[in-house]
Enzyme design. Structure first.
Site, PDB file in Angstrom:
ATOM      1  N   SER A  70       6.955   1.562   0.242  1.00  0.00           N
ATOM      2  CA  SER A  70       6.595   1.416  -1.174  1.00  0.00           C
ATOM      3  C   SER A  70       7.502   2.237  -2.087  1.00  0.00           C
ATOM      4  CB  SER A  70       5.131   1.770  -1.416  1.00  0.00           C
ATOM      5  OG  SER A  70       4.926   3.142  -1.267  1.00  0.00           O
TER       6      SER A  70
ATOM      7  N   ASP B 115      15.116   2.728   4.631  1.00  0.00           N
ATOM      8  CA  ASP B 115      14.192   1.888   3.846  1.00  0.00           C
ATOM      9  C   ASP B 115      14.945   1.118   2.771  1.00  0.00           C
ATOM     10  OD1 ASP B 115      12.356   3.387   5.230  1.00  0.00           O
ATOM     11  OD2 ASP B 115      11.058   3.742   3.498  1.00  0.00           O
TER      12      ASP B 115
ATOM     13  N   ALA C 174      10.714   3.213  -1.770  1.00  0.00           N
ATOM     14  CA  ALA C 174      12.035   2.593  -1.951  1.00  0.00           C
ATOM     15  C   ALA C 174      11.898   1.278  -2.723  1.00  0.00           C
ATOM     16  CB  ALA C 174      12.687   2.338  -0.599  1.00  0.00           C
TER      17      ALA C 174
ATOM     18  N   PRO D 204       0.842  -1.199   0.000  1.00  0.00           N
ATOM     19  CA  PRO D 204       0.000   0.000   0.000  1.00  0.00           C
ATOM     20  C   PRO D 204       0.880   1.253   0.000  1.00  0.00           C
ATOM     21  CG  PRO D 204      -0.098  -1.105   2.137  1.00  0.00           C
ATOM     22  CD  PRO D 204       0.696  -1.988   1.227  1.00  0.00           C
ATOM     23  N   VAL D 205       0.495   2.259  -0.783  1.00  0.00           N
ATOM     24  CA  VAL D 205       1.382   3.424  -0.906  1.00  0.00           C
ATOM     25  C   VAL D 205       1.246   4.372   0.283  1.00  0.00           C
ATOM     26  CG1 VAL D 205       1.469   3.332  -3.424  1.00  0.00           C
ATOM     27  CG2 VAL D 205      -0.220   4.781  -2.321  1.00  0.00           C
TER      28      VAL D 205
HETATM   29  O1  PMV Z   1       7.198   6.519   6.241  1.00  0.00           O
HETATM   30  P1  PMV Z   1       8.389   5.747   5.811  1.00  0.00           P
HETATM   31  O2  PMV Z   1       8.193   4.275   5.781  1.00  0.00           O
HETATM   32  O3  PMV Z   1       9.007   6.258   4.537  1.00  0.00           O
HETATM   33  O4  PMV Z   1       9.509   5.930   6.967  1.00  0.00           O
HETATM   34  C1  PMV Z   1      10.073   7.159   7.236  1.00  0.00           C
HETATM   35  C2  PMV Z   1      11.086   7.021   8.322  1.00  0.00           C
HETATM   36  C3  PMV Z   1      11.615   8.360   8.835  1.00  0.00           C
HETATM   37  O5  PMV Z   1      12.553   8.032   9.847  1.00  0.00           O
HETATM   38  C4  PMV Z   1      10.502   9.183   9.435  1.00  0.00           C
HETATM   39  C5  PMV Z   1      12.302   9.175   7.741  1.00  0.00           C
HETATM   40  C6  PMV Z   1      13.607   8.597   7.238  1.00  0.00           C
HETATM   41  O6  PMV Z   1      14.101   9.124   6.220  1.00  0.00           O
HETATM   42  O7  PMV Z   1      14.157   7.656   7.850  1.00  0.00           O
END
Ligand code: PMV
Length: 313
Positions: free
Chosen positions: A103, A147, A105, A96-97
């Site tokens: 999603s 990610d 990465a 899910p986006v």
């Molecule tokens: O929302 P996501 O899965 O892209 O995770 C972001 C994680 C953060 O620590 C908030 C940002 C980052 O760049 O690590």
């Protein structure tokens, strides 16, 4: 029509350290194999086209959500000495986006893998990381890289920005329930508002970041020594700290409360927050099924089980 190149990538789950990782603190993330993106490359006799969640048609006419991917495809095609012509890029995904499951990465990784596969060029880990970082910079602005690193390695990682990562030897007899609030998490906004909060109130935010660091380091030990109860407590405390930095929301709060009142050993948001997903720790699959039913009856649009025993170390 047969495809001549394919690339696959999984999702990821941040167990500890979202947001604090942006400030150089450690984070722990796990590959999440139950959601996947598959990209296939087909030959055509037209300029590059794409089919995806956001757009079906000419790559040139892709909307802003795909700018990172568009640029990535073009840069990789140049690197592979190919014209911007003659391929169709088909992106299929059950990730899910914008729900904190990786999603953006994952799609970049699957795209790079598919193009290198199509043109039969060897793809090293360094090259993959380099190209994926280009798209992630556009999506997220200065992402920590957590990610991408978790997904490309396929391992549970203890990660620190600019310092690198190590694989965690997990020994955990417990299950995570992952619940999607159905609301898109606004990672970019959440990250920039945390930054503003930090700049305006360093006396409040620095100790929060320090405690998140401590908890994350503790959790590494808990994961290596099957300390399930302590892991749960650390997760819940991390959630409370993230909430203090204003990255939770009503539905995440509801899911965390419900989980803790119904037998979960710990629960927290995962990823950027403000929507997206919650993770709750339970003892076994039976408890996971019960909690997942409850969360679905209370508004979760999807739930998954993640048996921590299954992680390859
Ligand atoms: O929302 P996501 O899965 O892209 O995770 C972001 C994680 C953060 O620590 C908030 C940002 C980052 O760049 O690590």
């Amino acid at each position: 029509m047969n495809n001549f190149g394919q690339g696959i990538a999984t999702g990821k789950i941040i167990l500890m350290g979202e947001h604090s990782v942006v400030y150089g603190k450690p984070a722990i993330a796990l590959p999440f194999n139950q959601v996947q993106i598959s990209v296939k490359i087909y030959k055509t006799d037209r300029p590059i086209t794409i089919s995806s969640y956001y757009h079906n048609g000419l790559l040139d006419e892709a909307p802003k959500e795909l700018f990172g991917i568009k640029q990535l495809i073009q840069i990789v095609m140049v690197y592979l000495k190919q014209p911007f012509f003659g391929i169709h890029v088909d992106i299929e995904s059950n990730v899910p986006v914008q729900r904190g499951l990786g999603s953006s990465a994952a799609v970049s990784i699957a795209v790079v893998r598919s193009l290198f596969d199509a043109f039969d060029v060897e793809l090293t880990q360094e090259k993959l990381n380099y190209f994926v970082d280009i798209a992630e910079q556009i999506h997220h602005e200065n992402p920590s890289g957590l990610d991408a690193m978790t997904i490309t390695s396929g391992k549970a990682l203890f990660f620190q920005k600019d310092l690198g990562q190590s694989v965690i030897s997990l020994k955990m007899d417990a299950v995570l329930v992952v619940a999607d609030t159905g609301k898109k998490g606004l990672t970019k906004e959440a990250v920039s508002e945390v930054r503003k909060l930090w700049q305006d109130n360093p006396t409040v935010v620095n100790p929060i970041l320090d405690r998140l660091e401590e908890l994350t380091k503790n959790v590494k030990n808990f994961l290596e020594n099957n300390e399930v109860i302590r892991l749960g407590l650390a997760m819940t405390e991390a959630h409370q700290l993230l909430k203090l930095m204003n990255v939770s929301d009503e539905k995440l709060e509801k899911f965390v409360d419900l989980s803790l009142k119904n037998g979960a050993l710990g629960a927290k948001l995962t990823g950027g927050g403000r929507g997206g997903c919650m993770i709750a720790l339970v003892k076994n699959i039976d408890d996971a099924i019960k909690l997942s039913d409850l969360l679905r009856n209370n508004g979760a649009v999807s739930t998954w089980f993640y048996d921590l025993k299954e992680i390859i170390t």
